[in-house]
Write a protein that holds these residues in place. Structure first.
Motif, PDB file in Angstrom:
ATOM      1  N   SER A  53       0.953  -1.262  -0.090  1.00 14.85           N
ATOM      2  CA  SER A  53       0.023  -0.034   0.111  1.00 14.85           C
ATOM      3  C   SER A  53       0.844   1.129   0.011  1.00 14.85           C
ATOM      4  CB  SER A  53      -0.901   0.001   1.271  1.00 14.85           C
ATOM      5  OG  SER A  53      -1.789  -1.087   1.185  1.00 14.85           O
ATOM      6  N   PRO A  82      -0.798   4.332   5.142  1.00 12.33           N
ATOM      7  CA  PRO A  82      -1.697   3.463   4.383  1.00 12.33           C
ATOM      8  C   PRO A  82      -2.944   2.777   5.641  1.00 12.33           C
ATOM      9  CG  PRO A  82       0.263   3.177   3.311  1.00 12.33           C
ATOM     10  CD  PRO A  82       0.720   4.030   4.745  1.00 12.33           C
ATOM     11  N   ILE A  85      -5.188   5.415   6.663  1.00 16.83           N
ATOM     12  CA  ILE A  85      -6.407   5.607   5.452  1.00 16.83           C
ATOM     13  C   ILE A  85      -7.271   4.709   5.693  1.00 16.83           C
ATOM     14  CG2 ILE A  85      -6.749   5.446   2.989  1.00 16.83           C
ATOM     15  CD1 ILE A  85      -3.932   7.012   2.732  1.00 16.83           C
ATOM     16  N   PHE A  86      -6.902   3.111   5.753  1.00 19.11           N
ATOM     17  CA  PHE A  86      -7.557   2.239   5.887  1.00 19.11           C
ATOM     18  C   PHE A  86      -8.545   2.215   7.138  1.00 19.11           C
ATOM     19  CE2 PHE A  86      -8.429  -1.980   7.622  1.00 19.11           C
ATOM     20  CZ  PHE A  86      -8.994  -2.767   6.384  1.00 19.11           C
ATOM     21  N   GLY A  89     -11.319   4.603   6.589  1.00 14.19           N
ATOM     22  CA  GLY A  89     -12.269   4.244   5.595  1.00 14.19           C
ATOM     23  C   GLY A  89     -12.394   5.065   4.601  1.00 14.19           C
ATOM     24  N   ASP A  90     -11.841   6.201   4.223  1.00 14.38           N
ATOM     25  CA  ASP A  90     -11.856   7.131   3.321  1.00 14.38           C
ATOM     26  C   ASP A  90     -10.638   6.711   2.429  1.00 14.38           C
ATOM     27  OD1 ASP A  90     -12.003   9.065   1.430  1.00 14.38           O
ATOM     28  OD2 ASP A  90     -11.895  10.796   2.939  1.00 14.38           O
ATOM     29  N   PHE A  91     -10.674   6.117   1.237  1.00 15.54           N
ATOM     30  CA  PHE A  91      -9.863   5.607   0.198  1.00 15.54           C
ATOM     31  C   PHE A  91      -9.463   6.717  -0.751  1.00 15.54           C
ATOM     32  CE2 PHE A  91     -11.483   1.925   2.277  1.00 15.54           C
ATOM     33  CZ  PHE A  91     -10.251   1.587   2.967  1.00 15.54           C
ATOM     34  N   THR A  92     -10.120   8.011  -0.631  1.00 16.98           N
ATOM     35  CA  THR A  92      -9.951   8.866  -1.504  1.00 16.98           C
ATOM     36  C   THR A  92      -8.895   9.805  -0.927  1.00 16.98           C
ATOM     37  OG1 THR A  92     -11.560  10.649  -0.458  1.00 16.98           O
ATOM     38  CG2 THR A  92     -12.353   9.010  -2.309  1.00 16.98           C
ATOM     39  N   THR A  94      -5.425  11.461  -0.254  1.00 20.31           N
ATOM     40  CA  THR A  94      -4.090  11.479  -1.124  1.00 20.31           C
ATOM     41  C   THR A  94      -3.197  12.121  -0.064  1.00 20.31           C
ATOM     42  OG1 THR A  94      -4.625  13.721  -2.027  1.00 20.31           O
ATOM     43  CG2 THR A  94      -5.163  11.464  -3.200  1.00 20.31           C
ATOM     44  N   HIS A 100      -6.246  13.099  10.513  1.00 18.16           N
ATOM     45  CA  HIS A 100      -6.529  11.626  10.223  1.00 18.16           C
ATOM     46  C   HIS A 100      -5.725  10.649  11.080  1.00 18.16           C
ATOM     47  CE1 HIS A 100      -6.905  13.604   5.962  1.00 18.16           C
ATOM     48  NE2 HIS A 100      -7.986  13.294   6.417  1.00 18.16           N
ATOM     49  N   ALA A 121      -4.739  -4.680   2.864  1.00 21.74           N
ATOM     50  CA  ALA A 121      -5.028  -4.862   1.451  1.00 21.74           C
ATOM     51  C   ALA A 121      -4.563  -6.411   1.139  1.00 21.74           C
ATOM     52  CB  ALA A 121      -4.075  -3.997   0.356  1.00 21.74           C
TER      53      ALA A 121
END
Length: 174
Positions: A53, A82, A85-86, A89-92, A94, A100, A121
């Motif tokens: 990831s 990563p 981000i996981f 739950g917001d995989f948008t 960047t 976060h 993943a």
């Protein structure tokens, strides 16, 4: 991998086929390498999912794995973006921001020590082999390269990492 299967295949037969492929992959050599780095096969897969990831640039997988293994050995938190981000739950996302990093989740490696409870993943064979063949380095940090070429800058010290991170932030802001 890709496998030729037919739509008439039962779920049980599918699972049996996947087990056969799993057993072929986890040969004696790979199992020994996992033992050598003191990780179970599941832990290797969890770490490989983070490595995968982090980057799609396969030649760096063993250096990225080295950083995380070094952190684990020293009892540091992994602090892997990563996993944050996981956890959100917001995989948008960047660009991981401080807000976060506070996301409560067993998968947030900024808040929790050790590996998360499961993969974030499905790691590739190359990512798993990157963990099993991790480079022997003193790297404790890495940061995306400000050239935006998919590579990373690796660092041994916090000061060196801070310079790399500042270069990357400046490139993003420009």
């Amino acid at each position: 991998d890709s496998y030729q299967m037919y739509w008439t295949l039962s779920p049980k037969d599918f699972m049996n086929r996947m087990k056969v492929e799993y057993d072929k992959f986890w040969n004696n050599e790979r199992e020994q390498k996992a033992n050598d780095i003191e990780l179970t096969k599941k832990e290797v897969s969890i770490l490989a999912s983070i490595v995968y990831s982090e980057s799609k640039y396969v030649p760096e997988y063993n250096n990225i794995a080295s950083v995380y293994l070094n952190r684990l050995k020293k009892g540091w938190r992994l602090c892997a973006d990563p996993t944050v981000i996981f956890a959100t739950g917001d995989f948008t996302i960047t660009r991981v921001l401080r807000r976060h990093l506070a996301t409560p989740s067993p998968y947030n490696t900024y808040l929790n020590e050790g590996l998360p409870p499961g993969p974030i993943a499905i790691p590739t064979k190359e990512a798993i082999d990157g963990v099993l063949n991790a480079a022997q380095t003193e790297y404790m940090y890495f940061c995306a390269n400000p050239k935006f070429n998919g590579t990373h800058r690796f660092a041994k010290t916090g000061a060196e990492h801070q310079r790399n991170a500042n270069d990357y932030r400046r490139a993003l802001d420009s």
